[in-house]
Design a protein around this motif. Structure first.
Motif, mmCIF file in Angstrom:
data_model
loop_
_atom_site.group_PDB
_atom_site.id
_atom_site.type_symbol
_atom_site.label_atom_id
_atom_site.label_comp_id
_atom_site.label_asym_id
_atom_site.label_seq_id
_atom_site.Cartn_x
_atom_site.Cartn_y
_atom_site.Cartn_z
ATOM 1 N N ASN A 210 -0.059 115.255 -3.822
ATOM 2 C CA ASN A 210 -1.526 115.663 -4.925
ATOM 3 C C ASN A 210 -1.083 117.248 -5.878
ATOM 4 O O ASN A 210 -0.634 118.361 -5.655
ATOM 5 N N THR A 212 -1.342 118.880 -8.802
ATOM 6 C CA THR A 212 -2.919 119.284 -9.165
ATOM 7 C C THR A 212 -2.543 120.543 -7.901
ATOM 8 O O THR A 212 -2.583 121.687 -8.406
ATOM 9 N N ASP A 254 -8.465 114.642 -10.324
ATOM 10 C CA ASP A 254 -8.475 115.761 -10.921
ATOM 11 C C ASP A 254 -7.520 116.797 -9.811
ATOM 12 O O ASP A 254 -7.665 117.872 -10.044
ATOM 13 N N GLY A 255 -7.114 115.989 -8.699
ATOM 14 C CA GLY A 255 -6.746 116.508 -7.938
ATOM 15 C C GLY A 255 -7.963 117.270 -6.837
ATOM 16 O O GLY A 255 -7.481 117.717 -6.290
#
Length: 366
Positions: A210, A212, A254-255
């Protein structure tokens, strides 16, 4: 007003009824043993590796019907989509190959041998560096493949049980989960050099990055936890509890959220990426193997190895009703069978235990 998660809710108004709950909108049957799913949101296609059918099935993302079915090697477990070339890669565990398909027309482009008795069971993808990595479970190695030339360009030493591979494109790092060794092998995706070993406990089954949030997640299928690590340092941060036997995961675009497939429970756990807390569970099919988000609609797609289906969940970031899990075999009379006793070799049959309670342990070789 928006909801924290991976997709905004619909606008409300006098003529618009807003449902604040997730909902299963489709569950098409695809074949035997669907283990992994890849998504092309722009082309409106999902691609599912059906391990027991030795095939990949393409599914229309709007009508939820199969578009084509293509044969690959024996027991394809993972599937990845290389968008620049519009090619699909499967690791065929019992053929010791990686099969490459044209994502548009299902033509077989290549079949690449990755070793002998290697049991390739995991794939990683670095689109920026044009590489695909294959985790060879029995050999304890990682095969690096050029995504354009479709040639083996190197073999990276890992450990026994090498399988799922996550790639941190920003740092040029790959992370291979070694199931039997209880570790991660960290390697440089450019030079193909092994960099370090990270102990993660028993049974790491799946790893995803991940970028983000700056986290790496490792699903521990034996202890029903997800280990969270720092992508910057490789340092373990915490263990996140989920339901039984997590084997697949995906991160929202969007993480902000992590979805975890609980194979032993027929559910998906939705975790907040910031806090690590489980916010809710989604009931899917039997034996969910992996999942992916359709970025165009925010829907969650879950491949169910035990049901032979693909569960499509609308608004997965929201809680919703828990559907009771009822297996088709529940309530039916057990079929007659006979097996040799492991100690004496004498044949034992189900008739010996008629009207009695007993436990049968089926062990999965993987």
């Amino acid at each position: 007003m928006t909801v924290a998660g991976d997709f905004p809710p619909p606008h409300s108004g006098p003529a618009c009824r807003v449902e604040w709950a997730h909902r299963v909108v489709a569950e098409p049957w695809l074949g035997a043993g669907p283990e992994a799913v890849a998504v092309d949101s722009a082309a409106r296609r999902a691609y599912v590796a059906c391990s027991r059918d030795n095939a990949v099935v393409a599914v229309d993302l709007d009508r939820w019907v199969p578009v084509w079915r293509a044969g690959v090697g024996r027991e394809p477990i993972p599937v990845v989509l290389d968008l620049p070339r519009r090619r699909l890669f499967t690791a065929d565990a019992r053929s010791d190959t990686v099969t490459v398909l044209d994502a548009d027309n299902a033509d077989r482009v290549a079949q690449i041998t990755v070793g002998q008795d290697a049991y390739p069971a995991g794939l990683g993808h670095d689109p920026a560096r044009r590489r695909v990595f294959c985790g060879n479970t029995a050999a304890g190695t990682i095969t690096a493949i050029d995504a354009d030339r479709l040639e083996v360009i190197g073999v990276i030493p890992a450990e026994i049980g090498a399988g799922s591979i996550a790639v941190d494109e920003q740092r040029g790092r790959g992370y291979c989960a070694n199931f039997m060794a209880g570790s991660l092998t960290v390697f440089d995706t450019e030079t193909l050099r092994p960099l370090r070993r990270i102990a993660v406990g028993e049974g790491p089954c799946k790893t995803v990055a991940n970028p983000t949030a700056g986290h790496l997640y490792v699903a521990g299928s034996l202890h029903s936890t997800v280990l969270r690590l720092s992508l910057a340092t490789g340092r373990p941060l915490d263990d996140m509890r989920v339901e039984r036997a997590p084997v697949g995961m995906c991160v929202s675009p969007d993480g902000g959220r992590l979805y975890v497939c609980n194979r032993g429970a027929g559910t998906v756990s939705a975790l907040d990426a910031a806090s690590g807390a489980e916010t809710h569970r989604i009931t899917v099919g039997h034996g969910p193997g992996d999942c992916h988000i359709d970025a165009a609609t925010g829907r969650l797609l879950v491949s169910n190895a035990g049901s032979g289906t693909l569960t499509v969940v609308d608004r997965p970031w929201l809680p919703g009703p828990v559907r009771p899990q009822t297996h088709p075999a529940v309530g039916r009379r057990i079929p007659h069978f006979a097996l040799p006793d492991a100690r004496t070799g004498q044949e034992r049959t189900t008739r010996e235990w008629a009207e009695k309670k007993y436990v049968i342990n089926f062990f999965a070789s993987w």
